[in-house]
Design an enzyme around this catalytic site. Sequence first.
Site, PDB file in Angstrom:
ATOM      1  N   TYR A 265       0.828  -1.205   0.000  1.00 47.61           N
ATOM      2  CA  TYR A 265       0.000   0.000   0.000  1.00 47.61           C
ATOM      3  C   TYR A 265       0.864   1.258   0.000  1.00 47.61           C
ATOM      4  CZ  TYR A 265      -3.510  -3.414   1.591  1.00 47.61           C
ATOM      5  OH  TYR A 265      -4.337  -4.509   1.726  1.00 47.61           O
TER       6      TYR A 265
ATOM      7  N   HIS B  21       0.228 -12.160   1.500  1.00 48.38           N
ATOM      8  CA  HIS B  21      -0.540 -11.249   0.653  1.00 48.38           C
ATOM      9  C   HIS B  21      -0.633 -11.761  -0.777  1.00 48.38           C
ATOM     10  CE1 HIS B  21      -1.355  -6.655  -0.125  1.00 48.38           C
ATOM     11  NE2 HIS B  21      -2.429  -7.410  -0.252  1.00 48.38           N
TER      12      HIS B  21
END
Length: 328
Positions: A55, A140
């Site tokens: 992010y 992830h």
Amino acid sequence: MNQDNGQLRNQMGRLGFGGTGVGNLYRAISEEQAAATIEAAWDAGIRYFDTAPHYGLGLSERRIGEFLAAKPRSEFVISTKVGRVLVPSPATADTKDPEGFDVPAVLRREWDPSEAGVRRSIEDSLERLGLDYVDVAYLHDPDVYSMEDAVKSALPALEKVRAEGLVRAIGVGTNTAGAAMECVEAADLDLLMLAGRFTMLEQPGSDGRPGAGLLDRCLELGTGVVSVGVYNSGILAKPELPADAHYNYSQASEEILDRARELARICKEYDVELPTAAIQFPFRHPAVVNVTVGASKPEQISQSAERMSADIPAELWQDLQQRRLIPA
């Protein structure tokens, strides 16, 4: 399974804060706006914060860490992710990140599912966060890279760092139900972060999709589900649907639009707005322990908190079930 699981879930609460927006997803926001947004989450009673190196190439972790530095460590739960390791990229430093975040591409992501990569990722995240430990480490998007690597290397590495006490809990974050099921069966996971696959418009195994029985299996194994992407990238986010509504990051088809409009119409009959039903819907399954939503403005957090606490009559859910718009 981590013996601290129940306490951890209680600390997480029903509503969590997702860190994509404060990582400049799609558009840049100021440091002041990011801080105000995270503060709004805290003021709304949110104590679970989720972030990732992905992010904003670490920006989300830094911003969330700077805010939480002033808070008692025992009063919040924070998760980050492994799998993508950030490395310097001087050749792209004068360009924008190509993966949707409005930040300079001074770093690049490298898939590293090895034990050394998992440990390095956690250590790097701790440095950006300014913390001594993270509560939860998720693998992830393994389906984007290599499920074989995930099962053979990354998941065993996560189990090892949990056993050593480096993290309190481990999990997988994915938007693919089939990959989620494979990981749940392959490792002793505390949590599964499932993005966009358990919503009012889509459930694992529906319409021939893979992952049938995923949430039931999580319940059997004691793996808590954190539901994210509950608005399916926008189509369920407004009481009235615009014609250009997006579903799973693309223009929604007429079939999906019609179904969403039908959901909105029925919700309105019970004086409930569609986004309110959407944010509470995941709790229809007992495996779901938390719904986490992203935000880039303080008012978005306030709105989400209001929706989560709103009363929804049981008759609405019964009506939607009878019409076969949601599962029984």
